[in-house]
Design an enzyme around this catalytic site. Structure first.
Site, PDB file in Angstrom:
ATOM      1  N   LYS A 152      -4.599   4.191 -28.408  1.00 42.71           N
ATOM      2  CA  LYS A 152      -5.651   3.222 -27.919  1.00 42.71           C
ATOM      3  C   LYS A 152      -6.114   3.413 -26.557  1.00 42.71           C
ATOM      4  CE  LYS A 152      -4.468  -1.166 -26.657  1.00 42.71           C
ATOM      5  NZ  LYS A 152      -5.201  -1.431 -25.517  1.00 42.71           N
ATOM      6  N   ASN A 153      -5.214   3.540 -25.783  1.00 42.05           N
ATOM      7  CA  ASN A 153      -5.243   3.516 -24.255  1.00 42.05           C
ATOM      8  C   ASN A 153      -5.892   4.729 -23.814  1.00 42.05           C
ATOM      9  OD1 ASN A 153      -4.641   0.793 -24.163  1.00 42.05           O
ATOM     10  ND2 ASN A 153      -2.663   0.847 -23.351  1.00 42.05           N
ATOM     11  N   CYS A 180      -6.751 -12.372 -18.500  1.00 39.70           N
ATOM     12  CA  CYS A 180      -6.573 -12.314 -19.980  1.00 39.70           C
ATOM     13  C   CYS A 180      -5.320 -13.017 -20.229  1.00 39.70           C
ATOM     14  CB  CYS A 180      -6.540 -11.165 -20.539  1.00 39.70           C
ATOM     15  SG  CYS A 180      -5.127 -10.390 -20.135  1.00 39.70           S
ATOM     16  N   ILE A 207       5.009  -5.820 -13.769  1.00 46.34           N
ATOM     17  CA  ILE A 207       3.527  -5.210 -13.848  1.00 46.34           C
ATOM     18  C   ILE A 207       2.895  -6.620 -14.032  1.00 46.34           C
ATOM     19  CG2 ILE A 207       1.738  -3.914 -15.049  1.00 46.34           C
ATOM     20  CD1 ILE A 207       4.143  -2.302 -13.632  1.00 46.34           C
ATOM     21  N   ASP A 260       4.208  -2.062 -21.600  1.00 50.75           N
ATOM     22  CA  ASP A 260       3.621  -2.505 -22.947  1.00 50.75           C
ATOM     23  C   ASP A 260       4.680  -2.147 -24.113  1.00 50.75           C
ATOM     24  OD1 ASP A 260       0.367  -0.702 -22.561  1.00 50.75           O
ATOM     25  OD2 ASP A 260       1.181  -2.619 -21.824  1.00 50.75           O
ATOM     26  N   ARG A 313      -5.448 -10.081 -13.770  1.00 53.59           N
ATOM     27  CA  ARG A 313      -5.876  -8.766 -14.072  1.00 53.59           C
ATOM     28  C   ARG A 313      -7.153  -8.336 -13.086  1.00 53.59           C
ATOM     29  NH1 ARG A 313      -4.868  -7.019 -19.883  1.00 53.59           N
ATOM     30  NH2 ARG A 313      -4.943  -4.842 -19.098  1.00 53.59           N
ATOM     31  N   PRO A 314      -7.214  -8.567 -11.808  1.00 55.95           N
ATOM     32  CA  PRO A 314      -8.296  -8.363 -11.194  1.00 55.95           C
ATOM     33  C   PRO A 314      -8.838  -6.862 -11.102  1.00 55.95           C
ATOM     34  CG  PRO A 314      -6.384  -8.225  -9.671  1.00 55.95           C
ATOM     35  CD  PRO A 314      -5.912  -8.988 -10.986  1.00 55.95           C
ATOM     36  N   ILE A 315      -9.978  -6.538 -10.589  1.00 54.74           N
ATOM     37  CA  ILE A 315     -10.321  -5.076 -10.476  1.00 54.74           C
ATOM     38  C   ILE A 315     -10.726  -4.529  -8.837  1.00 54.74           C
ATOM     39  CG2 ILE A 315     -11.635  -5.284 -12.842  1.00 54.74           C
ATOM     40  CD1 ILE A 315     -14.235  -5.535 -11.246  1.00 54.74           C
ATOM     41  N   ASP A 316     -10.113  -5.392  -8.036  1.00 47.36           N
ATOM     42  CA  ASP A 316     -10.218  -5.096  -6.682  1.00 47.36           C
ATOM     43  C   ASP A 316      -9.947  -3.594  -6.441  1.00 47.36           C
ATOM     44  OD1 ASP A 316      -7.682  -6.044  -7.313  1.00 47.36           O
ATOM     45  OD2 ASP A 316      -7.172  -6.003  -5.122  1.00 47.36           O
ATOM     46  N   LEU A 317      -8.964  -2.922  -6.830  1.00 49.05           N
ATOM     47  CA  LEU A 317      -8.608  -1.646  -6.847  1.00 49.05           C
ATOM     48  C   LEU A 317      -9.726  -0.447  -7.235  1.00 49.05           C
ATOM     49  CD1 LEU A 317      -4.928  -1.692  -7.482  1.00 49.05           C
ATOM     50  CD2 LEU A 317      -6.049  -2.048  -5.085  1.00 49.05           C
ATOM     51  N   ARG A 333     -11.427  -6.158 -22.064  1.00 45.73           N
ATOM     52  CA  ARG A 333     -11.502  -6.071 -20.580  1.00 45.73           C
ATOM     53  C   ARG A 333     -11.643  -4.259 -20.325  1.00 45.73           C
ATOM     54  NH1 ARG A 333      -8.346  -5.578 -17.595  1.00 45.73           N
ATOM     55  NH2 ARG A 333      -8.956  -6.630 -15.893  1.00 45.73           N
ATOM     56  N   ARG A 379      -6.011  -5.275 -32.680  1.00 41.83           N
ATOM     57  CA  ARG A 379      -6.718  -4.477 -31.605  1.00 41.83           C
ATOM     58  C   ARG A 379      -5.998  -3.161 -31.201  1.00 41.83           C
ATOM     59  NH1 ARG A 379      -8.305  -8.265 -26.687  1.00 41.83           N
ATOM     60  NH2 ARG A 379      -9.090  -6.308 -26.051  1.00 41.83           N
TER      61      ARG A 379
HETATM   62  C1  EPZ Z   1      -3.805  -0.449 -18.652  1.00 40.04           C
HETATM   63  O1  EPZ Z   1      -4.226  -1.821 -18.169  1.00 40.04           O
HETATM   64  C2  EPZ Z   1      -3.458  -0.693 -20.138  1.00 40.04           C
HETATM   65  N1  EPZ Z   1      -4.518  -0.928 -20.917  1.00 40.04           N
HETATM   66  C3  EPZ Z   1      -2.638  -1.861 -20.435  1.00 40.04           C
HETATM   67  O2  EPZ Z   1      -2.157  -1.930 -21.882  1.00 40.04           O
HETATM   68  C4  EPZ Z   1      -1.264  -1.616 -19.832  1.00 40.04           C
HETATM   69  O3  EPZ Z   1      -0.258  -2.569 -19.828  1.00 40.04           O
HETATM   70  C5  EPZ Z   1      -1.449  -1.474 -18.285  1.00 40.04           C
HETATM   71  O4  EPZ Z   1      -2.632  -0.160 -18.081  1.00 40.04           O
HETATM   72  C6  EPZ Z   1      -0.318  -0.916 -17.442  1.00 40.04           C
HETATM   73  O5  EPZ Z   1       0.273   0.049 -17.997  1.00 40.04           O
HETATM   74  C7  EPZ Z   1      -5.565   0.213 -21.205  1.00 40.04           C
HETATM   75  O6  EPZ Z   1      -5.369   1.157 -20.908  1.00 40.04           O
HETATM   76  C8  EPZ Z   1      -6.802  -0.294 -21.818  1.00 40.04           C
HETATM   77  P1  EPZ Z   1      -3.330  -1.652 -14.396  1.00 40.04           P
HETATM   78  P2  EPZ Z   1      -4.904  -1.805 -16.735  1.00 40.04           P
HETATM   79  O7  EPZ Z   1      -4.569  -1.507 -13.630  1.00 40.04           O
HETATM   80  O8  EPZ Z   1      -5.436  -0.542 -16.393  1.00 40.04           O
HETATM   81  C9  EPZ Z   1      -2.753  -4.963 -11.009  1.00 40.04           C
HETATM   82  C10 EPZ Z   1      -1.865  -2.936 -24.121  1.00 40.04           C
HETATM   83  O9  EPZ Z   1      -1.224  -3.831 -24.216  1.00 40.04           O
HETATM   84  N2  EPZ Z   1      -4.282  -4.588 -10.669  1.00 40.04           N
HETATM   85  O10 EPZ Z   1      -2.646  -0.350 -14.439  1.00 40.04           O
HETATM   86  O11 EPZ Z   1      -5.793  -3.205 -16.841  1.00 40.04           O
HETATM   87  C11 EPZ Z   1      -2.730  -5.648 -12.321  1.00 40.04           C
HETATM   88  O12 EPZ Z   1      -3.300  -6.981 -12.242  1.00 40.04           O
HETATM   89  C12 EPZ Z   1      -2.609  -2.988 -22.726  1.00 40.04           C
HETATM   90  O13 EPZ Z   1      -2.198  -1.695 -24.568  1.00 40.04           O
HETATM   91  C13 EPZ Z   1      -4.712  -4.992  -9.401  1.00 40.04           C
HETATM   92  O14 EPZ Z   1      -4.288  -5.839  -8.825  1.00 40.04           O
HETATM   93  O15 EPZ Z   1      -3.700  -1.974 -15.878  1.00 40.04           O
HETATM   94  C14 EPZ Z   1      -1.486  -5.363 -13.004  1.00 40.04           C
HETATM   95  O16 EPZ Z   1      -0.660  -6.172 -12.180  1.00 40.04           O
HETATM   96  C15 EPZ Z   1      -2.173  -4.373 -21.990  1.00 40.04           C
HETATM   97  N3  EPZ Z   1      -5.874  -4.627  -8.839  1.00 40.04           N
HETATM   98  C16 EPZ Z   1      -1.061  -3.883 -12.319  1.00 40.04           C
HETATM   99  O17 EPZ Z   1      -2.238  -3.833 -11.104  1.00 40.04           O
HETATM  100  C17 EPZ Z   1      -6.789  -3.830  -9.814  1.00 40.04           C
HETATM  101  O18 EPZ Z   1      -8.197  -3.468  -9.393  1.00 40.04           O
HETATM  102  C18 EPZ Z   1      -1.197  -2.797 -13.223  1.00 40.04           C
HETATM  103  O19 EPZ Z   1      -2.690  -2.890 -13.674  1.00 40.04           O
HETATM  104  C19 EPZ Z   1      -6.192  -3.239 -11.104  1.00 40.04           C
HETATM  105  C20 EPZ Z   1      -5.041  -3.531 -11.377  1.00 40.04           C
END
Ligand code: EPZ
Length: 427
Positions: free
Chosen positions: A22-23, A123, A335, A313, A128-132, A99, A405
């Site tokens: 999926k991911n 969620c 995480i 996960d 889950r911000p998108i600042d990065l 998302r 999902r």
């Molecule tokens: C991906 O989410 C996966 N989803 C998630 O799987 C998975 O848990 C996660 O990576 C971690 O491995 C998909 O690939 C669709 P991150 P993502 O950005 O990209 C923080 C599942 O169950 N962060 O690696 O959203 C964030 O809050 C799902 O299949 C910021 O602060 O995860 C988190 O604490 C759930 N700012 C950490 O980083 C940002 O701009 C890791 O998030 C982005 C992230």
């Protein structure tokens, strides 16, 4: 809404075909935006999130054609074609459902020079911000504006310029957005502390197949030489390491033996390591990964971390399995800030779990008992299914749309290895 009913206590034995990841699929689909040629993706899992992403791409002007799947087969082939970008706006009503829609931001910006995407919001498992994502795109020259719940990104003069960005926190999605933006930027980009999840390598491999120039694939230092354009490709999505790990836990919690057909050992090192320490036997063969349990589970200490660490996960699934271990297990979720929502429901089935902040102490118990339980998020719902497979009597898992999902035809796959499981519609 559908629910899943399980009569627990069956020892699972047999083969489970592992679907496309999926991911990975959710990162490969938006690559169609990067070219005016056709992109064909094989081994796509039949999941609600994949369908939602296809509908979002349609909204942007991407045509999608899905080939039929023969009965009993898994995975689909989808041909996507973004001859033109009809719209550069990803609306709130679509983004809020999933998302991962934010992953159209980078490719749309790279192809069309602009993109307006609804902010995804948080969620169940965290803010889950998108600042990065936004910081990385700004390092590639993007101008970012936030207004009315949307992010509007623009490439000055219509094209991004290569740049360097060092992620302060490892982020899978932000790495993916940055990669898809950098491949068409003018000049070289470098990403430091980039995510190393296998899904990132899968994305890089597809982009290279489309003509992108990327070095350091699989490492945390990615170097991208921007090109003028990308061409189409045909590419198969990698197998789902989290689905495979989830069914490995099903073998563990039922004392069974399951062959995970198509699973790739190299993607699952930390999961396999944890399974072995819990007392399971894991064998690799030409067809995938075979997991055998003897009904006795050893307690573990697990801390989630970015790849190659133990996957967040997999935390909920391991907690379900370790609730029957001979002793106390210690889990730490580093995480996401709210990824223990499966705990209250597991407790209702007899699990003995203490939560202290981001840590969980799991006291192994002799048995679990079936109950009606509520799914709250994707991996939490899988942990409840796992508990139901081992519990005495019957378990009903409500709100199974969460499961749909991320797990393709779950009840079909589990029934095939001996589980007494069925889906019931409640209108
Ligand atoms: C991906 O989410 C996966 N989803 C998630 O799987 C998975 O848990 C996660 O990576 C971690 O491995 C998909 O690939 C669709 P991150 P993502 O950005 O990209 C923080 C599942 O169950 N962060 O690696 O959203 C964030 O809050 C799902 O299949 C910021 O602060 O995860 C988190 O604490 C759930 N700012 C950490 O980083 C940002 O701009 C890791 O998030 C982005 C992230």
């Amino acid at each position: 809404m559908d629910s899943i009913w399980i009569q627990g206590g069956k020892r699972l034995e047999g083969k489970i075909p592992i679907s496309g990841a999926k991911n990975a699929a959710l990162a490969l689909l938006p690559c169609a935006l990067l070219t005016e040629d056709k992109l064909t993706l094989g081994n796509l899992p039949r999941l609600a999130d994949v369908d939602s992403f296809g509908h979002l791409l349609n909204q942007l002007g991407v045509s999608t054609m899905v080939e039929g799947v023969r009965r009993g087969e898994y995975g689909r082939r989808m041909t996507l074609h973004a001859a033109d970008i009809a719209s550069t706006v990803a609306p709130y009503d679509m983004v809020r459902k999933m998302r991962a829609s934010i992953l159209v931001l980078g490719p749309m910006l790279a192809r069309a020079g602009e993109a307006t995407v609804s902010l995804p919001g948080g969620c169940a498992i965290g803010d889950r911000p998108i600042d990065l994502h936004l910081q990385a795109l700004e390092c590639l020259g993007a101008e970012i504006e936030l207004a009315a719940g949307y992010v509007k990104a623009t490439a000055p003069k219509g094209r991004l310029a290569g740049g360097d960005y060092s992620f302060p926190v490892v982020s899978v999605g932000a790495t993916e957005n940055a990669l898809m933006a950098a491949v068409l930027a003018r000049g070289r980009s470098q990403l430091f502390n980039a995510a190393r999840e296998p899904e990132i390598a899968d994305l890089c491999n597809l982009l290279v197949a489309m003509g992108a120039r990327i070095e350091g694939i699989g490492s945390s230092h990615l170097i991208v030489e921007g090109v003028e354009g990308l061409h189409g490709a045909t590419y198969d999505v990698m197998p789902d390491r989290i689905e495979a790990g989830s069914y490995a836990c099903a073998a563990g919690i039922t004392g069974g033996c399951i062959e995970l057909v198509g699973a790739r050992p190299g993607d699952m090192c930390s999961i396999v390591n944890a399974l072995c320490h819990a007392g399971l036997m894991v064998e690799f063969n030409d067809h995938g990964v075979k997991v055998t349990a003897d009904g006795k589970l050893k307690p573990l200490a697990l801390t989630t971390a970015p790849f190659p660490g133990f996957a967040t996960d997999m935390q909920a699934q391991f907690m379900a399995m370790l609730s029957l271990a001979e002793g106390d297990s210690f889990l730490e979720e580093t995480i996401f800030e709210n990824r223990y929502m499966h705990v209250p429901e597991l407790r209702r089935m007899g699990a003995d779990v203490e939560i202290r902040g981001r840590s969980a102490l799991v006291h192994g118990v002799e048995k679990l008992t079936g109950a009606s339980v509520m799914a709250t998020d994707l991996r939490a719902s899988m942990s409840l299914v796992l508990a139901g497979l081992a519990a005495e009597a019957e378990t009903e898992v409500l709100r199974v749309y969460h499961l749909d999902r991320g797990y393709e035809r779950l009840e079909e796959k589990l029934s095939a290895v001996g589980a007494a499981i069925e889906r019931r519609s409640s209108g």
